[in-house]
Design an enzyme around this catalytic site. Structure first.
Site, PDB file in Angstrom:
ATOM      1  N   LEU A   1     -12.495  27.534  22.914  1.00  0.00           N
ATOM      2  CA  LEU A   1     -12.673  28.290  21.673  1.00  0.00           C
ATOM      3  C   LEU A   1     -12.865  27.340  20.501  1.00  0.00           C
ATOM      4  CD1 LEU A   1     -10.021  28.129  19.608  1.00  0.00           C
ATOM      5  CD2 LEU A   1      -9.017  29.563  21.346  1.00  0.00           C
TER       6      LEU A   1
ATOM      7  N   PHE B   1     -19.644  15.420  23.455  1.00  0.00           N
ATOM      8  CA  PHE B   1     -21.062  15.747  23.274  1.00  0.00           C
ATOM      9  C   PHE B   1     -21.300  16.499  21.966  1.00  0.00           C
ATOM     10  CE2 PHE B   1     -23.840  15.228  27.182  1.00  0.00           C
ATOM     11  CZ  PHE B   1     -23.031  14.272  27.768  1.00  0.00           C
TER      12      PHE B   1
ATOM     13  N   CYS C   1      -9.339  18.240  17.084  1.00  0.00           N
ATOM     14  CA  CYS C   1      -9.766  17.927  18.458  1.00  0.00           C
ATOM     15  C   CYS C   1     -10.823  16.833  18.625  1.00  0.00           C
ATOM     16  CB  CYS C   1     -10.254  19.194  19.142  1.00  0.00           C
ATOM     17  SG  CYS C   1      -8.928  20.383  19.387  1.00  0.00           S
TER      18      CYS C   1
ATOM     19  N   TYR D   1      -2.747  27.258  17.393  1.00  0.00           N
ATOM     20  CA  TYR D   1      -4.127  27.737  17.200  1.00  0.00           C
ATOM     21  C   TYR D   1      -4.765  28.181  18.511  1.00  0.00           C
ATOM     22  CZ  TYR D   1      -4.119  26.163  12.381  1.00  0.00           C
ATOM     23  OH  TYR D   1      -3.835  26.030  11.052  1.00  0.00           O
TER      24      TYR D   1
ATOM     25  N   VAL E   1       0.672  23.337  24.333  1.00  0.00           N
ATOM     26  CA  VAL E   1       1.310  22.526  23.293  1.00  0.00           C
ATOM     27  C   VAL E   1       0.325  21.493  22.744  1.00  0.00           C
ATOM     28  CG1 VAL E   1       3.595  22.830  24.299  1.00  0.00           C
ATOM     29  CG2 VAL E   1       2.189  20.886  25.008  1.00  0.00           C
TER      30      VAL E   1
END
Ligand code: NAI
Length: 482
Positions: free
Chosen positions: A166, A225, A275, A14, A89
């Site tokens: 991104l 945050f 993430c 991605y 990776v």
């Protein structure tokens, strides 16, 4: 001197895919090779059916592929021929061993270091694009220099940190006009090489240079945050439901303050994606490693609040449906963790569907971009059993609604706003419930159609009237008829 016309990126995911496609587009004088050991992924990058969905990505790949953008499984060749190597990776949370469930699993990053050590035939710049714990660059440098020393050759490796900011769903626009590009490193010449690449399209004042550790840590902190704002507003949404305040009104008022700003203040079923959770857990782990227990606990709470939000949202569904969803058809709108992506990693839909199915529901999912195989894979990754007769993918939202007791909106796809809900309503069981996990639909309009709408962060004043109305009418009937 560092020659700079060949770039290699290890990891065609991605981040690697969109990032390198953008560099190829903006820098026609550079050749970009993306390599990955996943053969299926690479063959899809070389086809018309790209392995990831991002608005605008297909066009850029089409324009550059075969010219200065190449996808290959030949990692060795990629490393040999490049002057600059990006490591993009995956760095998932460890699922076993020391730091299980918190620490980042760096085996892929480490293997990249070893691969470069093995195949590099001359000096190179090595760039961490992956999100990594602070001080990872040091580990890569050690792997490289130890192998160098052992082989007795005299190559140089310059390690830079260049975290990617991104967001999936808007990756191409974010890459085209980034708020900032962050580069961390020790060697000014090496930093300069990377700055010059970005300067082909990013204004120089937006290219921030700093030391390695500040750069690595900034990425974790940025995600912490962002996620913190979601958990904060979600905690307030619960308070709103109890008090008669409307969380949308609160967000509007609070976000109007320029010190706070309006973005990332939408109450929802919770954040997802590969993430946020992983990076916060990683931050918590790092705090704990340095003996900073209170600091770690502070950030842990952001993840805990997110888990709590998913559970309370689903509990509310079950409760409203008369405390049981056994054998009830539930239409789930959206399975991706956000709109404009097919990515389901850590999607809140996973826990919501799992809870509903454990209570006996038959879940019918409609998502414009998610394939059922990917959804099932994510259940498996989380060790969750799925009875396939309870988990069905529909080819349209309308089909999902046919005979359903409730619609549950879990992803904010734009098309969900445009549907003919009158038509859906007519096909559903009554009372027809709608739970808006993204607070995105026209709730008043839906109530008018006849839905019992449950928004986030807003008490259900409307139905209580409805209900009272009904009780009064029912109560007055015998009088009228006698
Ligand atoms: P991904 O899982 O989509 O892609 C990683 C790719 O690397 C996989 O295709 C895998 O086969 C390949 N790979 C792993 N080890 C390899 C090796 N030794 N040799 C060759 N190929 C190898 O992961 P994604 O989402 O692109 O994330 C990559 C990194 O970027 C992670 O550290 C993530 O935290 C970070 N990041 C992700 C963002 C996102 O929105 N997904 C945004 C910003 C940063």
């Amino acid at each position: 001197g560092i020659r700079t016309n060949r770039i290699c990126c290890i990891g065609a995911g991605y981040v690697g895919g969109p990032t390198m496609a953008t560099i190829a587009l903006k820098c026609p004088h550079l050749q970009v090779d993306i390599v990955d050991m996943n053969e299926e992924r690479i063959s899809r990058w070389n086809s018309d059916d790209l392995p990831i969905y991002e608005p605008g990505l297909g066009e850029v790949v089409k324009a550059c592929r075969g010219k200065n953008l190449f996808f290959s499984t030949d990692v060795k060749k990629g490393v040999e021929e490049a002057d600059i190597i990006f490591a993009s990776v995956n760095t998932p949370t460890k699922t076993q061993g020391v730091g299980k469930g918190r620490a980042a699993d760096l085996r892929f990053i480490e293997s990249v270091g070893r691969t470069i050590a093995q195949f590099a035939n001359r000096s190179k710049i090595v760039i961490e694009k992956s999100t990594v714990p602070i001080k990872t660059a040091e580990a890569i440098a050690r792997v490289l220099s130890a192998n160098e020393a052992a082989s007795g050759s005299r190559k140089n490796f310059w390690i830079l940190s260049n975290p990617e900011f991104l967001a999936e769903g808007t990756a191409m626009a974010d890459l085209d006009q980034p708020d900032r590009v962050l580069i961390g490193g020790q060697d000014q010449d090496a930093i300069g090489v990377l700055v010059d690449i970005y300067a082909n399209w990013v204004p120089r004042e937006r290219i921030l240079c700093t030391n390695l550790w500040s750069s690595e840590l900034s990425k974790l902190v940025a995600n912490a945050f962002l996620a913190q704002r979601v958990s904060s507003i979600n905690s307030i949404s619960r308070l709103c439901e109890r008090t008669g305040a409307d969380v949308k009104e609160v967000s509007r008022a609070v976000g109007a303050d320029t010190r706070i700003g309006p973005k990332f203040l939408n109450a929802s079923v919770g954040f997802g994606g590969s993430c946020f959770q992983k990076d916060i857990l990683n931050l918590v782990y790092i705090c704990q490693q340095f003996g900073l227990e209170e600091e770690g606990a502070y950030w842990q709470q952001v993840v805990d609040m997110n888990d709590h939000q998913k559970v309370t949202f689903t509990s509310k569904i079950i409760q409203a449906l008369f405390n049981t969803v056994t054998k009830k058809k539930i239409a789930v709108f959206g399975f991706a963790f956000k709109k404009d992506t097919g990515d389901v990693r850590e999607t809140p839909a996973l826990l919501v569907c799992d809870m509903l199915m454990k209570d006996g529901a038959i879940v019918h999912v409609y998502d414009p971009k998610v394939a059922i195989e990917d959804a099932l894979q994510e259940f498996k990754y989380h060790d969750l059993e799925v009875n396939q007769s309870q988990f069905i993918f529909s080819t349209s939202a309308e089909e999902a609604c046919d005979g359903a007791h409730a619609i549950v909106v879990l992803t904010e796809w734009d098309e969900f706003k445009k549907y003919d809900y009158q038509k859906f309503y007519s096909k559903m069981m009554k009372p027809a419930f709608l739970f808006d996990g993204r607070n995105m639909l026209d709730h008043a309009g839906l109530e008018k159609i006849g839905f019992e709408v449950h928004a986030l962060g807003k008490a259900r004043v409307a139905t209580e009237h409805h209900h009272q109305d009904f009780v009064m009418r029912a109560g007055s009937k015998p009088l009228g008829t006698s």
